[in-house]
Design a protein around this motif. Structure first.
Motif, mmCIF file in Angstrom:
data_model
loop_
_atom_site.group_PDB
_atom_site.id
_atom_site.type_symbol
_atom_site.label_atom_id
_atom_site.label_comp_id
_atom_site.label_asym_id
_atom_site.label_seq_id
_atom_site.Cartn_x
_atom_site.Cartn_y
_atom_site.Cartn_z
ATOM 1 N N SER A 1 -15.985 14.982 59.284
ATOM 2 C CA SER A 1 -15.102 14.833 60.442
ATOM 3 C C SER A 1 -15.519 15.852 61.485
ATOM 4 C CB SER A 1 -13.625 15.003 60.063
ATOM 5 O OG SER A 1 -13.381 16.312 59.603
ATOM 6 N N MET A 2 -15.035 15.650 62.712
ATOM 7 C CA MET A 2 -15.455 16.511 63.817
ATOM 8 C C MET A 2 -14.239 17.082 64.542
ATOM 9 S SD MET A 2 -18.456 14.148 65.496
ATOM 10 C CE MET A 2 -17.341 12.771 65.794
ATOM 11 N N ARG A 3 -14.440 18.272 65.087
ATOM 12 C CA ARG A 3 -13.473 18.898 65.973
ATOM 13 C C ARG A 3 -14.218 19.407 67.197
ATOM 14 N NH1 ARG A 3 -12.832 23.357 62.508
ATOM 15 N NH2 ARG A 3 -11.689 22.004 61.071
ATOM 16 N N ALA A 4 -13.577 19.398 68.350
ATOM 17 C CA ALA A 4 -14.245 19.847 69.567
ATOM 18 C C ALA A 4 -13.649 21.168 70.031
ATOM 19 C CB ALA A 4 -14.119 18.796 70.663
ATOM 20 N N ARG A 5 -14.474 21.988 70.674
ATOM 21 C CA ARG A 5 -14.024 23.269 71.251
ATOM 22 C C ARG A 5 -13.742 23.003 72.724
ATOM 23 N NH1 ARG A 5 -11.610 27.166 69.221
ATOM 24 N NH2 ARG A 5 -12.025 29.302 69.845
ATOM 25 N N VAL A 6 -12.451 23.074 73.081
ATOM 26 C CA VAL A 6 -12.019 22.537 74.374
ATOM 27 C C VAL A 6 -11.206 23.556 75.164
ATOM 28 C CG1 VAL A 6 -12.042 20.183 73.474
ATOM 29 C CG2 VAL A 6 -9.936 21.550 73.323
ATOM 30 N N ILE A 7 -10.701 23.117 76.292
ATOM 31 C CA ILE A 7 -9.911 23.961 77.174
ATOM 32 C C ILE A 7 -8.437 23.597 77.057
ATOM 33 C CG2 ILE A 7 -9.504 24.627 79.582
ATOM 34 C CD1 ILE A 7 -12.213 25.539 78.482
ATOM 35 N N TYR A 8 -7.584 24.624 76.856
ATOM 36 C CA TYR A 8 -6.145 24.464 77.006
ATOM 37 C C TYR A 8 -5.820 24.962 78.423
ATOM 38 C CZ TYR A 8 -6.059 24.575 71.814
ATOM 39 O OH TYR A 8 -6.263 24.356 70.467
ATOM 40 N N ALA A 9 -5.428 24.053 79.293
ATOM 41 C CA ALA A 9 -5.210 24.414 80.694
ATOM 42 C C ALA A 9 -3.722 24.366 81.048
ATOM 43 C CB ALA A 9 -5.979 23.452 81.601
ATOM 44 N N SER A 10 -3.295 25.319 81.865
ATOM 45 C CA SER A 10 -1.907 25.319 82.338
ATOM 46 C C SER A 10 -1.635 24.053 83.145
ATOM 47 C CB SER A 10 -1.664 26.553 83.212
ATOM 48 O OG SER A 10 -0.448 26.408 83.931
ATOM 49 N N LYS A 11 -0.559 23.371 82.801
ATOM 50 C CA LYS A 11 -0.191 22.183 83.574
ATOM 51 C C LYS A 11 0.196 22.553 85.006
ATOM 52 C CE LYS A 11 1.535 19.066 79.965
ATOM 53 N NZ LYS A 11 2.758 18.432 79.395
ATOM 54 N N ASP A 12 0.792 23.731 85.155
ATOM 55 C CA ASP A 12 1.297 24.116 86.471
ATOM 56 C C ASP A 12 0.223 24.705 87.379
ATOM 57 O OD1 ASP A 12 3.855 23.353 85.735
ATOM 58 O OD2 ASP A 12 4.385 25.347 84.992
ATOM 59 N N ARG A 13 -0.734 25.432 86.792
ATOM 60 C CA ARG A 13 -1.632 26.223 87.636
ATOM 61 C C ARG A 13 -3.059 25.698 87.706
ATOM 62 N NH1 ARG A 13 1.169 29.415 84.334
ATOM 63 N NH2 ARG A 13 -0.642 29.978 83.050
ATOM 64 N N VAL A 14 -3.397 24.746 86.856
ATOM 65 C CA VAL A 14 -4.769 24.207 86.876
ATOM 66 C C VAL A 14 -4.702 22.733 87.244
ATOM 67 C CG1 VAL A 14 -6.855 23.764 85.533
ATOM 68 C CG2 VAL A 14 -5.530 25.851 85.127
ATOM 69 N N LYS A 15 -5.318 22.395 88.366
ATOM 70 C CA LYS A 15 -5.239 21.019 88.859
ATOM 71 C C LYS A 15 -6.477 20.196 88.525
ATOM 72 C CE LYS A 15 -1.281 22.072 90.491
ATOM 73 N NZ LYS A 15 -0.078 21.678 89.695
ATOM 74 N N GLN A 16 -7.614 20.838 88.263
ATOM 75 C CA GLN A 16 -8.828 20.068 88.019
ATOM 76 C C GLN A 16 -8.777 19.403 86.651
ATOM 77 O OE1 GLN A 16 -11.222 23.830 88.311
ATOM 78 N NE2 GLN A 16 -12.470 22.851 86.721
ATOM 79 N N ASP A 17 -9.420 18.264 86.559
ATOM 80 C CA ASP A 17 -9.401 17.471 85.329
ATOM 81 C C ASP A 17 -10.706 17.552 84.538
ATOM 82 O OD1 ASP A 17 -6.806 16.476 85.792
ATOM 83 O OD2 ASP A 17 -7.603 15.006 87.204
#
Length: 340
Positions: free
Chosen positions: A124-140
């Motif tokens: 199985s696989m897991r990815a190393r990703v970004i946890y971004a603030s919903k309020d302060r980070v607008k880029q997707d």
């Protein structure tokens, strides 16, 4: 952690009490694992139901490779079920494995997620990703390279650079860009940290939710576990969203949960049977839904929460190449004083 250690020791005592001879019965298989028992026991129960083969489990948070090495030819271990290329590579380097010779595994598991010499195979696989603030980070969208951009100064949270999860990501960066550019990148990321690296991936989400930083780095399944299975930490997930970062010109860094065949496996046939079963459709779907990991087998549905992150475009770099750069990555972390 203490509770897990106590459970591991208790399991070891029970396991030892059974005696090696009892564990070598024809219709049994002995598994050493770093996975929490509650996560993998349903899989083993299903395997036993399908095959009639009993699974004896030793679960621990560290030291299984050393234990297998110390046990030598008398080790009852048949299969090592572990996570992250760091621990996978440690087991191979310890000399406690043997090649998995299976046409089934070769057919199901893509070559980039298998050892070229057959010493391990991802399940199985897991990815190393970004946890971004919903309020302060607008880029997707974001690249790993962008984490060193000064626009993030004082806005990034992360656990220790020497933790195996980050070591895998940093080793992938070394493999992709070379040591000189990786060092420059690590210095840039360090300059952007909001605080000294600490805690785990869940605490990274906590600190983003608390406003200490705008983005954090974590594994895909932790966010899903917080959202779906941990009411106390659910607010941390609710305050953040997951962005699947990519390397420039590449994809998202993924790591593995993997199986290894023990060098002295006393129940080798049953071990191969279990390894092949874990790559089957039934087990893969269980993995996807109970552990929130990406199936290694094509055609198996990703859990809806994980699918909600967006389509995973996994970086094509072979995991074995990442493993070959682990030491260089660890050296660079110390060289730039990443954890200081």
């Amino acid at each position: 952690m203490i509770k897990r250690h106590i459970l591991a020791v208790a399991s070891a005592v029970v396991f030892a009490a059974l005696g090696a001879s009892a564990l070598q019965a024809a219709e049994e298989v002995n598994v050493y694992t770093y996975r929490e028992t509650k996560l993998v026991q349903p899989l083993f129960d299903a395997f036993s139901k399908d095959t009639g083969v009993k699974v004896n489990v030793i679960s621990a948070s560290s030291g299984l490779e050393q234990r297998m090495k110390a046990e030598g030819a008398n080790s009852p271990a048949d299969v090592l079920l572990t996570v992250d290329i760091g621990r996978i590579d440690d087991a191979v380097q310890a000399g406690v494995t043997q090649p998995i010779k299976s046409d089934v595994i070769d057919k199901i598991v893509p070559a980039q997620y298998r050892d070229p010499d057959g010493q391990w195979a991802g399940i199985s696989m897991r990815a190393r990703v970004i946890y971004a603030s919903k309020d302060r980070v607008k880029q997707d969208a974001i690249t790993y390279e962008e984490l060193a951009d000064p626009k993030w100064k004082g806005k990034i949270c992360i656990r220790s650079g020497q933790h195996i999860y980050n070591n895998g990501l940093f080793a992938a960066y070394v493999a992709k860009h070379g040591e000189a550019k990786a060092e420059e990148w690590l210095r840039g990321v360090k300059a952007n940290l909001a605080q000294k690296p600490s805690g785990g991936d869940r605490e990274t989400a906590r600190d983003v939710a608390a406003g200490k930083c705008d983005i954090g780095i974590g594994n895909t399944y932790y966010w899903a576990l917080m959202m779906n299975a941990d009411p106390e930490k659910k607010p941390w997930a609710e305050a953040t969203r997951v962005i699947l970062p990519t390397f420039e010109g590449g994809g998202t860094h993924v790591n593995l949960s993997a199986v290894l065949l023990a060098k002295h496996a006393p129940n080798k046939a049953n071990a191969i049977k279990l390894i092949e079963w874990l790559a089957g459709e039934h087990a893969q779907q269980m993995y996807a839904d109970s552990n929130y990991e990406y199936p290694i087998r094509a055609g198996v549905a990703v859990n809806p929460t994980i699918a909600g992150y967006g389509k995973l475009n996994a970086d094509p770099m072979p995991v074995a190449k990442i493993a070959a750069n682990r030491k260089a990555a660890a050296t660079l972390v110390d060289k730039v004083g990443f954890d200081n």
